[in-house]
Design a protein around this motif. Structure first.
Motif, PDB file in Angstrom:
ATOM      1  N   ARG A  91       7.894  10.847   2.216  1.00  0.00           N
ATOM      2  CA  ARG A  91       8.975  10.153   2.941  1.00  0.00           C
ATOM      3  C   ARG A  91       8.414   9.080   3.878  1.00  0.00           C
ATOM      4  NH1 ARG A  91      14.658   9.647   3.085  1.00  0.00           N
ATOM      5  NH2 ARG A  91      14.778   7.955   4.561  1.00  0.00           N
ATOM      6  N   ALA A  92       7.281   9.351   4.493  1.00  0.00           N
ATOM      7  CA  ALA A  92       6.665   8.374   5.394  1.00  0.00           C
ATOM      8  C   ALA A  92       6.301   7.095   4.638  1.00  0.00           C
ATOM      9  CB  ALA A  92       5.435   8.972   6.068  1.00  0.00           C
ATOM     10  N   ALA A  93       5.802   7.241   3.408  1.00  0.00           N
ATOM     11  CA  ALA A  93       5.463   6.067   2.600  1.00  0.00           C
ATOM     12  C   ALA A  93       6.723   5.300   2.209  1.00  0.00           C
ATOM     13  CB  ALA A  93       4.678   6.487   1.364  1.00  0.00           C
ATOM     14  N   LEU A  94       7.795   6.004   1.883  1.00  0.00           N
ATOM     15  CA  LEU A  94       9.060   5.331   1.577  1.00  0.00           C
ATOM     16  C   LEU A  94       9.585   4.613   2.811  1.00  0.00           C
ATOM     17  CD1 LEU A  94      11.464   4.643  -0.251  1.00  0.00           C
ATOM     18  CD2 LEU A  94      12.456   6.862   0.387  1.00  0.00           C
ATOM     19  N   PRO A 108       0.801  -1.229   0.000  1.00  0.00           N
ATOM     20  CA  PRO A 108       0.000   0.000   0.000  1.00  0.00           C
ATOM     21  C   PRO A 108       0.833   1.278   0.000  1.00  0.00           C
ATOM     22  CG  PRO A 108      -0.156  -1.122   2.118  1.00  0.00           C
ATOM     23  CD  PRO A 108       0.587  -2.036   1.200  1.00  0.00           C
ATOM     24  N   CYS A 109       2.092   1.193   0.403  1.00  0.00           N
ATOM     25  CA  CYS A 109       2.943   2.381   0.446  1.00  0.00           C
ATOM     26  C   CYS A 109       3.583   2.699  -0.905  1.00  0.00           C
ATOM     27  CB  CYS A 109       4.023   2.216   1.520  1.00  0.00           C
ATOM     28  SG  CYS A 109       4.853   0.633   1.465  1.00  0.00           S
ATOM     29  N   ALA A 163      10.589  -0.478   5.646  1.00  0.00           N
ATOM     30  CA  ALA A 163      10.433  -1.223   6.897  1.00  0.00           C
ATOM     31  C   ALA A 163       9.512  -2.431   6.763  1.00  0.00           C
ATOM     32  CB  ALA A 163       9.894  -0.289   7.984  1.00  0.00           C
ATOM     33  N   SER A 164       8.848  -2.560   5.615  1.00  0.00           N
ATOM     34  CA  SER A 164       7.876  -3.646   5.457  1.00  0.00           C
ATOM     35  C   SER A 164       8.565  -5.008   5.486  1.00  0.00           C
ATOM     36  CB  SER A 164       7.116  -3.481   4.136  1.00  0.00           C
ATOM     37  OG  SER A 164       7.957  -3.743   3.040  1.00  0.00           O
ATOM     38  N   GLU A 165       7.834  -5.991   5.958  1.00  0.00           N
ATOM     39  CA  GLU A 165       8.352  -7.362   6.022  1.00  0.00           C
ATOM     40  C   GLU A 165       8.713  -7.875   4.635  1.00  0.00           C
ATOM     41  OE1 GLU A 165       6.410 -11.637   7.007  1.00  0.00           O
ATOM     42  OE2 GLU A 165       6.114 -10.079   8.535  1.00  0.00           O
ATOM     43  N   GLU A 166       7.927  -7.504   3.634  1.00  0.00           N
ATOM     44  CA  GLU A 166       8.187  -7.954   2.266  1.00  0.00           C
ATOM     45  C   GLU A 166       9.494  -7.383   1.725  1.00  0.00           C
ATOM     46  OE1 GLU A 166       3.769  -7.823   2.967  1.00  0.00           O
ATOM     47  OE2 GLU A 166       5.451  -6.503   3.392  1.00  0.00           O
ATOM     48  N   HIS A 167       9.832  -6.183   2.142  1.00  0.00           N
ATOM     49  CA  HIS A 167      11.057  -5.538   1.653  1.00  0.00           C
ATOM     50  C   HIS A 167      12.305  -6.102   2.306  1.00  0.00           C
ATOM     51  CE1 HIS A 167      14.128  -2.314   1.508  1.00  0.00           C
ATOM     52  NE2 HIS A 167      13.668  -2.155   0.287  1.00  0.00           N
TER      53      HIS A 167
END
Length: 82
Positions: free
Chosen positions: A69-72, A34-35, A77-81
């Motif tokens: 920047r918050a979305a980046l 979603p980000c 920080a996402s688990e998928e990344h």
């Protein structure tokens, strides 16, 4: 303001084509986070630069778009990344 995030990838010589293909498939799944703004995530490659050394051995690139920047930060920080 939209943030454009670019990452260039190179691999050790012993990495197989099959492993690279699997890596690219996984990268492409990140567009569903979603980000990522409007699912705008592109994976390019393999590089057609000849000889490959001219491109510092980078073979693939990921370009993603984020609302701010918050979305980046959420993307990174996402688990998928990770």
């Amino acid at each position: 303001m939209t943030i454009v995030h670019m990452v260039f990838f190179r691999f050790k010589p012993e990495v197989t084509k099959e492993h690279k293909n699997a890596f690219v498939r996984e990268l492409k799944k990140l567009k569903d986070l979603p980000c990522v703004e409007d699912n705008r995530l592109i994976v390019g490659g393999p590089s057609i630069t000849c000889p490959i050394e001219r491109s510092k051995n980078f073979e693939f690139v990921l370009v993603s778009y984020h609302q701010d920047r918050a979305a980046l930060d959420a993307y990174q920080a996402s688990e998928e990344h990770t």
